[in-house]
Write a protein that holds these residues in place. Sequence first.
Motif, PDB file in Angstrom:
ATOM      1  N   PRO A 331       0.804  -1.225   0.000  1.00  0.00           N
ATOM      2  CA  PRO A 331       0.000   0.000   0.000  1.00  0.00           C
ATOM      3  C   PRO A 331       0.842   1.282   0.000  1.00  0.00           C
ATOM      4  O   PRO A 331       0.442   2.289  -0.600  1.00  0.00           O
ATOM      5  CB  PRO A 331      -0.828  -0.113   1.289  1.00  0.00           C
ATOM      6  N   ASN A 332       2.017   1.254   0.645  1.00  0.00           N
ATOM      7  CA  ASN A 332       2.861   2.457   0.665  1.00  0.00           C
ATOM      8  C   ASN A 332       3.466   2.748  -0.705  1.00  0.00           C
ATOM      9  O   ASN A 332       3.616   3.908  -1.098  1.00  0.00           O
ATOM     10  CB  ASN A 332       3.980   2.316   1.709  1.00  0.00           C
ATOM     11  N   TRP A 333       3.807   1.698  -1.448  1.00  0.00           N
ATOM     12  CA  TRP A 333       4.290   1.888  -2.820  1.00  0.00           C
ATOM     13  C   TRP A 333       3.157   2.458  -3.677  1.00  0.00           C
ATOM     14  O   TRP A 333       3.372   3.350  -4.496  1.00  0.00           O
ATOM     15  CB  TRP A 333       4.759   0.553  -3.413  1.00  0.00           C
ATOM     16  N   GLN A 334       1.971   1.916  -3.430  1.00  0.00           N
ATOM     17  CA  GLN A 334       0.791   2.358  -4.177  1.00  0.00           C
ATOM     18  C   GLN A 334       0.551   3.859  -3.966  1.00  0.00           C
ATOM     19  O   GLN A 334       0.306   4.592  -4.921  1.00  0.00           O
ATOM     20  CB  GLN A 334      -0.417   1.554  -3.685  1.00  0.00           C
ATOM     21  N   LYS A 335       0.677   4.304  -2.719  1.00  0.00           N
ATOM     22  CA  LYS A 335       0.482   5.726  -2.403  1.00  0.00           C
ATOM     23  C   LYS A 335       1.492   6.601  -3.131  1.00  0.00           C
ATOM     24  O   LYS A 335       1.152   7.674  -3.658  1.00  0.00           O
ATOM     25  CB  LYS A 335       0.611   5.961  -0.884  1.00  0.00           C
ATOM     26  N   GLU A 336       2.749   6.155  -3.150  1.00  0.00           N
ATOM     27  CA  GLU A 336       3.802   6.915  -3.840  1.00  0.00           C
ATOM     28  C   GLU A 336       3.504   7.031  -5.334  1.00  0.00           C
ATOM     29  O   GLU A 336       3.672   8.095  -5.941  1.00  0.00           O
ATOM     30  CB  GLU A 336       5.167   6.251  -3.623  1.00  0.00           C
ATOM     31  N   MET A 337       3.049   5.937  -5.912  1.00  0.00           N
ATOM     32  CA  MET A 337       2.759   5.930  -7.349  1.00  0.00           C
ATOM     33  C   MET A 337       1.517   6.761  -7.673  1.00  0.00           C
ATOM     34  O   MET A 337       1.449   7.427  -8.708  1.00  0.00           O
ATOM     35  CB  MET A 337       2.611   4.487  -7.835  1.00  0.00           C
ATOM     36  N   GLU A 338       0.546   6.736  -6.762  1.00  0.00           N
ATOM     37  CA  GLU A 338      -0.650   7.574  -6.948  1.00  0.00           C
ATOM     38  C   GLU A 338      -0.299   9.054  -6.842  1.00  0.00           C
ATOM     39  O   GLU A 338      -0.869   9.906  -7.535  1.00  0.00           O
ATOM     40  CB  GLU A 338      -1.728   7.177  -5.935  1.00  0.00           C
ATOM     41  N   LEU A 339       0.671   9.359  -5.966  1.00  0.00           N
ATOM     42  CA  LEU A 339       1.147  10.733  -5.834  1.00  0.00           C
ATOM     43  C   LEU A 339       1.806  11.192  -7.141  1.00  0.00           C
ATOM     44  O   LEU A 339       1.613  12.335  -7.578  1.00  0.00           O
ATOM     45  CB  LEU A 339       2.156  10.819  -4.682  1.00  0.00           C
ATOM     46  N   MET A 340       2.545  10.290  -7.784  1.00  0.00           N
ATOM     47  CA  MET A 340       3.160  10.607  -9.076  1.00  0.00           C
ATOM     48  C   MET A 340       2.092  10.845 -10.144  1.00  0.00           C
ATOM     49  O   MET A 340       2.202  11.758 -10.965  1.00  0.00           O
ATOM     50  CB  MET A 340       4.082   9.461  -9.514  1.00  0.00           C
ATOM     51  N   THR A 341       1.050  10.025 -10.090  1.00  0.00           N
ATOM     52  CA  THR A 341      -0.059  10.181 -11.038  1.00  0.00           C
ATOM     53  C   THR A 341      -0.708  11.547 -10.881  1.00  0.00           C
ATOM     54  O   THR A 341      -1.035  12.221 -11.868  1.00  0.00           O
ATOM     55  CB  THR A 341      -1.112   9.062 -10.815  1.00  0.00           C
ATOM     56  N   GLN A 342      -0.902  11.965  -9.633  1.00  0.00           N
ATOM     57  CA  GLN A 342      -1.550  13.264  -9.359  1.00  0.00           C
ATOM     58  C   GLN A 342      -0.653  14.445  -9.726  1.00  0.00           C
ATOM     59  O   GLN A 342      -1.107  15.428 -10.316  1.00  0.00           O
ATOM     60  CB  GLN A 342      -1.922  13.361  -7.874  1.00  0.00           C
ATOM     61  N   SER A 343       0.628  14.340  -9.385  1.00  0.00           N
ATOM     62  CA  SER A 343       1.551  15.457  -9.632  1.00  0.00           C
ATOM     63  C   SER A 343       1.941  15.567 -11.106  1.00  0.00           C
ATOM     64  O   SER A 343       2.348  16.632 -11.566  1.00  0.00           O
ATOM     65  CB  SER A 343       2.812  15.303  -8.786  1.00  0.00           C
ATOM     66  N   ARG A 344       1.847  14.428 -11.812  1.00  0.00           N
ATOM     67  CA  ARG A 344       2.170  14.356 -13.243  1.00  0.00           C
ATOM     68  C   ARG A 344       3.614  14.765 -13.549  1.00  0.00           C
ATOM     69  O   ARG A 344       3.913  15.272 -14.630  1.00  0.00           O
ATOM     70  CB  ARG A 344       1.192  15.198 -14.065  1.00  0.00           C
ATOM     71  N   VAL A 345       4.508  14.537 -12.569  1.00  0.00           N
ATOM     72  CA  VAL A 345       5.928  14.819 -12.794  1.00  0.00           C
ATOM     73  C   VAL A 345       6.780  13.642 -12.333  1.00  0.00           C
ATOM     74  O   VAL A 345       6.373  12.848 -11.488  1.00  0.00           O
ATOM     75  CB  VAL A 345       6.415  16.104 -12.071  1.00  0.00           C
ATOM     76  N   LYS A 346       7.986  13.567 -12.907  1.00  0.00           N
ATOM     77  CA  LYS A 346       8.964  12.555 -12.519  1.00  0.00           C
ATOM     78  C   LYS A 346      10.300  13.256 -12.293  1.00  0.00           C
ATOM     79  O   LYS A 346      10.451  14.443 -12.618  1.00  0.00           O
ATOM     80  CB  LYS A 346       9.095  11.490 -13.614  1.00  0.00           C
ATOM     81  N   ALA A 347      11.261  12.530 -11.714  1.00  0.00           N
ATOM     82  CA  ALA A 347      12.575  13.140 -11.472  1.00  0.00           C
ATOM     83  C   ALA A 347      13.654  12.071 -11.436  1.00  0.00           C
ATOM     84  O   ALA A 347      13.415  10.949 -10.978  1.00  0.00           O
ATOM     85  CB  ALA A 347      12.564  13.913 -10.155  1.00  0.00           C
ATOM     86  N   GLU A 348      14.822  12.433 -11.921  1.00  0.00           N
ATOM     87  CA  GLU A 348      15.971  11.542 -11.850  1.00  0.00           C
ATOM     88  C   GLU A 348      16.683  11.743 -10.511  1.00  0.00           C
ATOM     89  O   GLU A 348      16.564  12.799  -9.894  1.00  0.00           O
ATOM     90  CB  GLU A 348      16.937  11.832 -13.000  1.00  0.00           C
ATOM     91  N   ILE A 349      17.439  10.729 -10.096  1.00  0.00           N
ATOM     92  CA  ILE A 349      18.198  10.834  -8.844  1.00  0.00           C
ATOM     93  C   ILE A 349      19.110  12.063  -8.888  1.00  0.00           C
ATOM     94  O   ILE A 349      19.281  12.766  -7.893  1.00  0.00           O
ATOM     95  CB  ILE A 349      19.031   9.546  -8.621  1.00  0.00           C
ATOM     96  N   GLN A 350      19.660  12.339 -10.082  1.00  0.00           N
ATOM     97  CA  GLN A 350      20.579  13.479 -10.245  1.00  0.00           C
ATOM     98  C   GLN A 350      19.925  14.819  -9.939  1.00  0.00           C
ATOM     99  O   GLN A 350      20.623  15.814  -9.724  1.00  0.00           O
ATOM    100  CB  GLN A 350      21.142  13.509 -11.678  1.00  0.00           C
TER     101      GLN A 350
END
Length: 375
Positions: A331-350
């Motif tokens: 469920p915690n992974w799911q929340k993180e991925m749903e947050l990405m869906t809502q924010s519509r942004v991604k980021a590299e480690i760099q």
Amino acid sequence: MGNVNSLPNKHDEMEILVKTQTVREVLTRIEGIILEIVTSLSKGEAPVLTLTNRSSWSNISFDRAIGLQMSSGSSVSVIRSDCPSSVTKFAQILKILSVIYRLVQRNSYATKRDIYYDNTQLFSSQKAVDHIVDDISCMLKVPRRSLHVLATSKGFIAGDLRYMEEDGTRIDCRSSSVAVAVSSNIGGIRNIVSSAKFVLIVEKDATFQRLLDDNFCTKLFPCIIITGKGVPDVNSRLMVRKLWDTLHIPIFALVDADPHGIEIMCIYKYGSVAMSFEAHSLTVPSVMWLGLLPSDLQRLWVPKDVLIPLTKRDESKLSSLLKRPYLTSQPNWQKEMELMTQSRVKAEIQSLAAIAPDFLTSIYLPNKLRYGGWV
């Protein structure tokens, strides 16, 4: 924890016993296939080979303790010797079966590249050989390494780790500047010695090199870092599993906060559809997501100009991941991925370098490891 010259431990002795049993199994099962072909010919029938479909989710079941594994009632495809569309593949499989039989019988090894160049006219490409070796492993129901066919590793490993290769070569991964290539024969590794407190899987080679340059493996805690340089090859996955089985220490993943990075982490943890028949020896169900988390981007106020909008392909991949059978147990992974869906942004480690050049190794990772900032 001992030294490299110590006698094989119980884990090593068990592996030697299993290896001996597997040799007999491989030879017996290949003989069984050849016997079926000879029997068909003696009856005037066209021989066929039956392969399990390794690319279909319908053949997959999920076990929380193992990951994605092939179901017993999997759909199959029939490779006929009398059909123009499959006769070449039939011949290719027989050729590789004969090579494997000789290799196992003599206890010698060959690379997939060796097999391809031994008969380039029969094999249209290196990929054809790679695919058939996996098909044969699935057909014989034995791990791919038991076929004595090796693949060149693309991964690297560094940190508090020493071991011995099957040929007696001693490997020391403790150099602060140069990584060691992951072995092509993980099954032959023995006498593993380490004081590492954890293993860190690193998605990208560039990030791995940065950790190496900053002497990360000794600064905070003794640890081991490993990278499969993107989507991991089987050897990198086998090495992570070997370390987990032998050292019994936590395994963390450091990947980009994007759908591709998440999928790579899931391959280490839960396995892949194509290699699901070997899930029990490839997956590491204890893998924890250390970073980069979508929630980190908000929490750390990562500058917006280094955040990247999700593409249509990213959104499709994210949607597909959220439907995977293993997400219900996370469920915690799911929340993180749903947050990405809502924010519509991604980021590299760099992107963390936008906060401070050494933020990743001096602040981000030490704080995460000290205070339990993983999911």
